[in-house]
Design a protein around this motif. Structure first.
Motif, PDB file in Angstrom:
ATOM      1  N   VAL A 150      26.718  57.994  95.666  1.00 34.90           N
ATOM      2  CA  VAL A 150      25.489  57.981  96.935  1.00 34.90           C
ATOM      3  C   VAL A 150      24.499  56.971  96.600  1.00 34.90           C
ATOM      4  N   ALA A 151      23.901  56.596  95.359  1.00 37.92           N
ATOM      5  CA  ALA A 151      23.265  55.602  94.869  1.00 37.92           C
ATOM      6  C   ALA A 151      23.234  54.284  95.504  1.00 37.92           C
ATOM      7  N   GLY A 152      25.327  53.781  96.169  1.00 40.92           N
ATOM      8  CA  GLY A 152      25.322  52.535  96.469  1.00 40.92           C
ATOM      9  C   GLY A 152      24.935  52.827  98.326  1.00 40.92           C
ATOM     10  N   ILE A 153      25.146  54.426  98.731  1.00 37.32           N
ATOM     11  CA  ILE A 153      25.091  54.500 100.204  1.00 37.32           C
ATOM     12  C   ILE A 153      23.177  54.272 100.279  1.00 37.32           C
ATOM     13  N   GLN A 154      22.851  55.233  99.266  1.00 35.50           N
ATOM     14  CA  GLN A 154      20.608  55.397  99.653  1.00 35.50           C
ATOM     15  C   GLN A 154      20.125  54.038  99.720  1.00 35.50           C
ATOM     16  N   ASN A 155      20.739  52.970  98.976  1.00 34.15           N
ATOM     17  CA  ASN A 155      20.477  51.925  98.328  1.00 34.15           C
ATOM     18  C   ASN A 155      20.689  50.242  99.415  1.00 34.15           C
ATOM     19  N   ASP A 156      21.350  50.456 100.542  1.00 38.47           N
ATOM     20  CA  ASP A 156      23.041  49.675 100.986  1.00 38.47           C
ATOM     21  C   ASP A 156      22.782  50.415 102.714  1.00 38.47           C
ATOM     22  N   LEU A 157      22.713  49.828 103.679  1.00 38.92           N
ATOM     23  CA  LEU A 157      22.188  50.312 104.869  1.00 38.92           C
ATOM     24  C   LEU A 157      23.497  49.739 105.292  1.00 38.92           C
ATOM     25  N   GLY A 158      24.846  49.264 104.957  1.00 40.00           N
ATOM     26  CA  GLY A 158      25.662  49.037 105.329  1.00 40.00           C
ATOM     27  C   GLY A 158      26.585  49.677 104.446  1.00 40.00           C
ATOM     28  N   SER A 159      26.278  50.607 103.710  1.00 42.45           N
ATOM     29  CA  SER A 159      27.191  51.544 102.470  1.00 42.45           C
ATOM     30  C   SER A 159      28.349  52.852 103.276  1.00 42.45           C
ATOM     31  N   GLY A 160      28.002  52.874 104.855  1.00 38.94           N
ATOM     32  CA  GLY A 160      28.219  54.386 105.186  1.00 38.94           C
ATOM     33  C   GLY A 160      27.179  55.355 104.420  1.00 38.94           C
ATOM     34  N   SER A 161      27.826  56.283 105.090  1.00 38.84           N
ATOM     35  CA  SER A 161      26.924  57.749 104.694  1.00 38.84           C
ATOM     36  C   SER A 161      27.634  58.601 103.838  1.00 38.84           C
ATOM     37  N   GLN A 162      28.934  58.919 103.785  1.00 36.70           N
ATOM     38  CA  GLN A 162      29.978  59.757 103.695  1.00 36.70           C
ATOM     39  C   GLN A 162      30.570  59.776 101.878  1.00 36.70           C
ATOM     40  N   VAL A 163      30.586  60.646 101.000  1.00 35.89           N
ATOM     41  CA  VAL A 163      31.165  60.317  99.732  1.00 35.89           C
ATOM     42  C   VAL A 163      32.872  61.116  99.576  1.00 35.89           C
ATOM     43  N   ASP A 164      34.516  60.042  99.863  1.00 35.79           N
ATOM     44  CA  ASP A 164      35.243  60.154  99.920  1.00 35.79           C
ATOM     45  C   ASP A 164      36.287  59.992  98.734  1.00 35.79           C
ATOM     46  N   LEU A 165      36.206  61.518  98.196  1.00 37.57           N
ATOM     47  CA  LEU A 165      36.895  60.313  96.424  1.00 37.57           C
ATOM     48  C   LEU A 165      38.249  61.305  95.953  1.00 37.57           C
ATOM     49  N   CYS A 166      39.109  60.162  95.980  1.00 33.33           N
ATOM     50  CA  CYS A 166      40.586  60.746  95.731  1.00 33.33           C
ATOM     51  C   CYS A 166      40.406  60.351  94.133  1.00 33.33           C
ATOM     52  N   VAL A 167      41.695  61.895  93.250  1.00 28.54           N
ATOM     53  CA  VAL A 167      41.534  61.225  91.792  1.00 28.54           C
ATOM     54  C   VAL A 167      43.167  62.108  91.928  1.00 28.54           C
ATOM     55  N   ILE A 168      43.780  60.667  91.176  1.00 28.30           N
ATOM     56  CA  ILE A 168      45.503  60.784  91.575  1.00 28.30           C
ATOM     57  C   ILE A 168      45.460  61.224  89.252  1.00 28.30           C
ATOM     58  N   SER A 169      46.043  62.073  89.588  1.00 31.26           N
ATOM     59  CA  SER A 169      46.335  62.794  87.815  1.00 31.26           C
ATOM     60  C   SER A 169      47.958  61.396  87.487  1.00 31.26           C
ATOM     61  N   PRO A 170      47.831  61.468  86.483  1.00 35.50           N
ATOM     62  CA  PRO A 170      48.873  60.971  85.835  1.00 35.50           C
ATOM     63  C   PRO A 170      50.380  61.114  86.192  1.00 35.50           C
ATOM     64  N   ASP A 171      50.240  62.758  86.718  1.00 39.12           N
ATOM     65  CA  ASP A 171      51.817  62.734  86.758  1.00 39.12           C
ATOM     66  C   ASP A 171      51.600  62.409  88.469  1.00 39.12           C
ATOM     67  N   GLY A 172      50.904  62.191  89.134  1.00 40.24           N
ATOM     68  CA  GLY A 172      51.124  61.153  90.101  1.00 40.24           C
ATOM     69  C   GLY A 172      50.351  62.264  91.489  1.00 40.24           C
ATOM     70  N   SER A 173      50.192  63.486  90.958  1.00 39.77           N
ATOM     71  CA  SER A 173      49.503  64.652  92.080  1.00 39.77           C
ATOM     72  C   SER A 173      48.469  63.687  92.722  1.00 39.77           C
ATOM     73  N   SER A 174      47.701  63.842  93.596  1.00 37.65           N
ATOM     74  CA  SER A 174      46.016  64.032  93.891  1.00 37.65           C
ATOM     75  C   SER A 174      46.170  64.769  94.567  1.00 37.65           C
ATOM     76  N   LYS A 175      44.399  64.819  94.465  1.00 38.33           N
ATOM     77  CA  LYS A 175      42.971  65.560  95.610  1.00 38.33           C
ATOM     78  C   LYS A 175      42.827  65.070  95.708  1.00 38.33           C
ATOM     79  N   MET A 176      41.620  65.475  96.981  1.00 41.48           N
ATOM     80  CA  MET A 176      40.826  64.708  98.501  1.00 41.48           C
ATOM     81  C   MET A 176      39.979  65.443  97.882  1.00 41.48           C
ATOM     82  N   THR A 177      38.708  64.949  98.051  1.00 48.45           N
ATOM     83  CA  THR A 177      37.442  65.621  98.038  1.00 48.45           C
ATOM     84  C   THR A 177      36.530  65.142  99.268  1.00 48.45           C
ATOM     85  N   ARG A 178      35.421  65.867  99.780  1.00 46.89           N
ATOM     86  CA  ARG A 178      35.070  65.136 100.701  1.00 46.89           C
ATOM     87  C   ARG A 178      33.435  65.524 100.329  1.00 46.89           C
TER      88      ARG A 178
END
Length: 82
Positions: free
Chosen positions: A54-82
């Protein structure tokens, strides 16, 4: 696990605890430097990364407007959030 940052000009940083690259990277890095600890829980780390993006988005016009995250666990499973 090892984190490596590959920069667009060809240099590489190796074995980092965190990284922030791109046009909003300086603002994001300041949030990461202020909030990072070795003992963060996954939930704390997700909140920190969201704040950094969010800090990157708010301080740079070229950084887009959405936060997408992917957490990858040690077992290889993943969880995506928006």
């Amino acid at each position: 696990a090892h984190l490596r940052a590959f920069h667009e000009h060809g240099s590489m940083d190796v074995d980092l605890p965190f990284a922030a690259l791109g046009s909003g990277g300086l603002a994001a890095m300041s949030v990461m430097e202020r909030g990072y600890r070795n003992d963060l829980t996954v939930d704390e780390a997700v909140k920190l990364v969201q704040s950094a993006i969010v800090a990157g988005i708010q301080n740079d016009l070229g950084s887009g407007s959405q936060v997408d995250l992917c957490v990858i666990s040690p077992d290889g499973s993943s969880k995506m959030t928006r």
